[in-house]
Design a protein around this motif. Structure first.
Motif, short mmCIF file in Angstrom:
data_model
loop_
_atom_site.label_atom_id
_atom_site.label_comp_id
_atom_site.label_asym_id
_atom_site.label_seq_id
_atom_site.Cartn_x
_atom_site.Cartn_y
_atom_site.Cartn_z
N LEU A 177 0.83 -1.21 0.00
CA LEU A 177 0.00 0.00 0.00
C LEU A 177 0.86 1.25 0.00
O LEU A 177 1.85 1.32 0.73
CB LEU A 177 -0.91 -0.02 1.22
N ILE A 178 0.47 2.24 -0.80
CA ILE A 178 1.09 3.55 -0.77
C ILE A 178 0.04 4.58 -0.41
O ILE A 178 -1.06 4.59 -0.95
CB ILE A 178 1.79 3.91 -2.11
N GLY A 231 7.60 1.59 -10.20
CA GLY A 231 7.22 1.03 -11.48
C GLY A 231 5.72 0.87 -11.62
O GLY A 231 4.96 1.01 -10.65
N ASP A 232 5.30 0.58 -12.84
CA ASP A 232 3.88 0.36 -13.10
C ASP A 232 3.38 -0.82 -12.27
O ASP A 232 4.06 -1.86 -12.15
CB ASP A 232 3.65 0.06 -14.58
N VAL A 270 -2.87 -1.40 -3.24
CA VAL A 270 -3.81 -0.35 -2.82
C VAL A 270 -3.11 1.00 -2.89
O VAL A 270 -1.97 1.13 -2.44
CB VAL A 270 -4.33 -0.59 -1.38
N VAL A 271 -3.80 1.98 -3.44
CA VAL A 271 -3.30 3.36 -3.50
C VAL A 271 -4.32 4.26 -2.81
O VAL A 271 -5.51 4.23 -3.16
CB VAL A 271 -3.08 3.82 -4.95
N ILE A 272 -3.85 5.03 -1.85
CA ILE A 272 -4.69 6.01 -1.14
C ILE A 272 -4.19 7.41 -1.47
O ILE A 272 -2.99 7.67 -1.41
CB ILE A 272 -4.62 5.79 0.39
N VAL A 306 0.75 3.41 -10.82
CA VAL A 306 1.44 2.55 -9.85
C VAL A 306 0.51 1.51 -9.21
O VAL A 306 0.96 0.69 -8.41
CB VAL A 306 2.13 3.38 -8.75
N LEU A 307 -0.77 1.53 -9.56
CA LEU A 307 -1.73 0.55 -9.04
C LEU A 307 -1.71 -0.70 -9.91
O LEU A 307 -1.79 -0.61 -11.14
CB LEU A 307 -3.14 1.17 -9.03
N LYS A 308 -1.63 -1.83 -9.28
CA LYS A 308 -1.57 -3.07 -10.05
C LYS A 308 -2.95 -3.42 -10.61
O LYS A 308 -3.98 -3.02 -10.03
CB LYS A 308 -1.05 -4.22 -9.18
N PRO A 309 -3.02 -4.15 -11.71
CA PRO A 309 -4.32 -4.63 -12.21
C PRO A 309 -5.02 -5.44 -11.13
O PRO A 309 -4.42 -6.29 -10.47
CB PRO A 309 -3.93 -5.49 -13.41
#
Length: 243
Positions: free
Chosen positions: A17-18, A83-84, A89-91, A112-115
């Motif tokens: 998570l970022i 990286g991509d 999780v991105v907040i 930067v969020l994974k599929p």
């Protein structure tokens, strides 16, 4: 005081998570408590130093699982050094209203969020924010202050343009809206004003005690005057999938 729903985001042990625009770290700390591998990302090195101290204190006190990881990174949300698809999780909570190039910031959050991952973006809600702006220039017209007011549907469309799928909308912190209206009316910097001080004491009491009366009141008022709107998205697991 959390603005995002960690259960809805599926944050658990091992979640990468970022927290972009982590500020004082409230969401980063909750993720760490849940066993996530957390990056608290912000451009303010001073605040991040305090967040780092808290991470260490939490680890020493056993408030986070021993396997969880937490770090602070100072940088620019318009150019995330990852990286991509690096994160589950991105907040991004209460930051886009400060960013002139918000579309570029949104693109970085999605990149930067994974599929299959989850994104949540929160911003001040249109009506409570509009009232604050009408009452006080000091509230927003300052260095690093709010530069725009979003309508939820407009922001939702701006984010889904990147290819993510909209999932849910929530409203939070209704009891904080009158507090900020009061501060704007008497002067944003007048924290010792009797009415402001009294309301602040009530908010602190509410956060510490979570009594049923105020929790129920806020739940009922959130759809009407919630201070923040939280928008939840997921990134399609199949490249090129349409929402």
């Amino acid at each position: 005081m959390l603005t995002v729903d960690f259960d809805r985001l599926g944050v658990r042990a091992g979640t990468r998570l970022i927290d972009v625009g982590a500020g004082a770290g409230r969401h980063s700390f909750e993720a760490y408590r849940r066993g996530a591998d957390v990056v608290a990302f912000d451009q303010n090195a001073g605040e991040l130093a305090d967040v780092e101290l808290m991470f260490r204190a939490m680890a020493e006190a056993g408030e986070a699982p021993a396997y969880a990881k937490a770090e602070t990174v100072c940088g620019d949300a318009l150019d995330l050094p990852y990286g991509d698809g690096a994160f589950d999780v991105v907040i991004a909570s209460e930051i886009l209203e400060h960013v002139p190039e918000d579309r570029r910031a949104i693109a970085e959050l999605v990149r930067v969020l994974k599929p299959g991952g989850a994104l949540v973006v929160t911003v001040p809600r249109w009506l409570p924010e509009r009232i604050c702006w009408a009452l006080s220039d000091e509230y927003h017209a300052n260095e690093g202050g709010h530069i725009r007011i979003y309508r939820a549907d407009e922001l939702r469309a701006r984010i889904t343009e990147t290819g993510v799928r909209y999932v849910h909308q929530g409203f939070e912190h209704a009891l904080h809206s009158p507090f900020w209206w009061l501060k704007c009316a008497v002067g944003v910097s007048r924290d010792t004003h009797p009415l402001v001080a009294a309301y602040h004491r009530m908010l602190v009491w509410d956060m510490m005690s979570a009594p049923r009366l105020t929790r129920t009141a806020e739940r009922l008022l959130n759809p009407l005057i919630g201070k923040s709107v939280a928008l939840y998205f997921t990134k399609p697991a199949v490249s090129g999938a349409r929402r």
